[in-house]
Enzyme design. Structure first.
Site, PDB file in Angstrom:
ATOM      1  N   HIS A  13      43.120   6.213 -68.402  1.00  0.00           N
ATOM      2  CA  HIS A  13      41.678   6.385 -68.216  1.00  0.00           C
ATOM      3  C   HIS A  13      41.349   7.869 -68.247  1.00  0.00           C
ATOM      4  O   HIS A  13      42.242   8.715 -68.204  1.00  0.00           O
ATOM      5  CB  HIS A  13      41.239   5.813 -66.859  1.00  0.00           C
ATOM      6  CG  HIS A  13      41.331   4.327 -66.779  1.00  0.00           C
ATOM      7  ND1 HIS A  13      40.353   3.499 -67.255  1.00  0.00           N
ATOM      8  CD2 HIS A  13      42.295   3.523 -66.286  1.00  0.00           C
ATOM      9  CE1 HIS A  13      40.701   2.242 -67.053  1.00  0.00           C
ATOM     10  NE2 HIS A  13      41.887   2.231 -66.472  1.00  0.00           N
ATOM     11  N   LYS A  34      38.208   9.408 -63.300  1.00  0.00           N
ATOM     12  CA  LYS A  34      38.316   8.103 -62.652  1.00  0.00           C
ATOM     13  C   LYS A  34      38.900   8.280 -61.252  1.00  0.00           C
ATOM     14  O   LYS A  34      39.908   8.943 -61.072  1.00  0.00           O
ATOM     15  CB  LYS A  34      39.184   7.154 -63.480  1.00  0.00           C
ATOM     16  CG  LYS A  34      39.249   5.759 -62.899  1.00  0.00           C
ATOM     17  CD  LYS A  34      39.606   4.760 -63.959  1.00  0.00           C
ATOM     18  CE  LYS A  34      39.593   3.341 -63.450  1.00  0.00           C
ATOM     19  NZ  LYS A  34      38.315   2.905 -62.923  1.00  0.00           N
TER      20      LYS A  34
END
Length: 172
Positions: A80, A84
């Site tokens: 990600h 995040k």
């Protein structure tokens, strides 16, 4: 815990106005336990990931689990963007739970990677005797989640009160 309290208040408001509830958040504990303990007068979906690709990935994994495979190891690689907050992601944790249930395999490692721009990639590796079988889902754009949200809204609108998962939405 305060999370249960907050979700209960949201649920109560939805019941008051006759609205369905879609909980698309991670890090809120076991949502199914929070809602299954109470009788539901509205439809509720808990989906840590709104991508229909993830839902189909779960179906592929369920199909693979029905086959006779000599699995030595399972891991999940997730990537990600570096902004995040949760590591591992809620989707990786959901996949780990699914894999444990499907394959009856308890020791599943999650490898979390963060980079500058990834929207979200989840790769499941099943290590066999002399092979690796991999299943991967890669979101190319956040629109995948918006599309999934719209489809969920359309789907839940026609449902009777109860607790549903993203898996239920692709199966009927």
């Amino acid at each position: 815990c305060s999370t249960s309290f907050d979700l209960s208040k949201i649920k109560e408001k939805c019941e008051e106005i006759g609205a369905s509830l879609i909980v698309a958040s991670t890090g809120k504990g076991e949502l199914s336990e929070i809602f299954k303990k109470k009788s539901l007068s509205i439809p509720v979906i808990a989906a840590p990931n709104l991508s229909f690709g993830i839902a189909f990935l779960n179906i592929l994994l369920a199909n693979a689990s029905e086959k006779i495979l000599s699995i030595k190891k399972i891991n999940i690689e997730e990537t990600h963007h570096n902004k995040k907050i949760d590591t591992p992601s809620g989707t990786a944790l959901m996949l780990k739970k699914e894999l444990k249930d499907l394959f009856k395999f308890q020791d599943i490692e999650i490898i979390s990677n963060r980079d500058e721009s990834s929207v979200g990639t989840h790769k499941i590796n099943l290590y066999l005797d002399n092979e690796i079988l991999s299943f991967e889902h890669k979101a190319l754009d956040r629109n995948a989640f918006a599309f999934g949200a719209v489809k969920l809204i359309e789907w839940i609108h026609r449902k009777t009160p109860g607790f549903y998962s993203l898996h239920d939405t692709v199966n009927n």
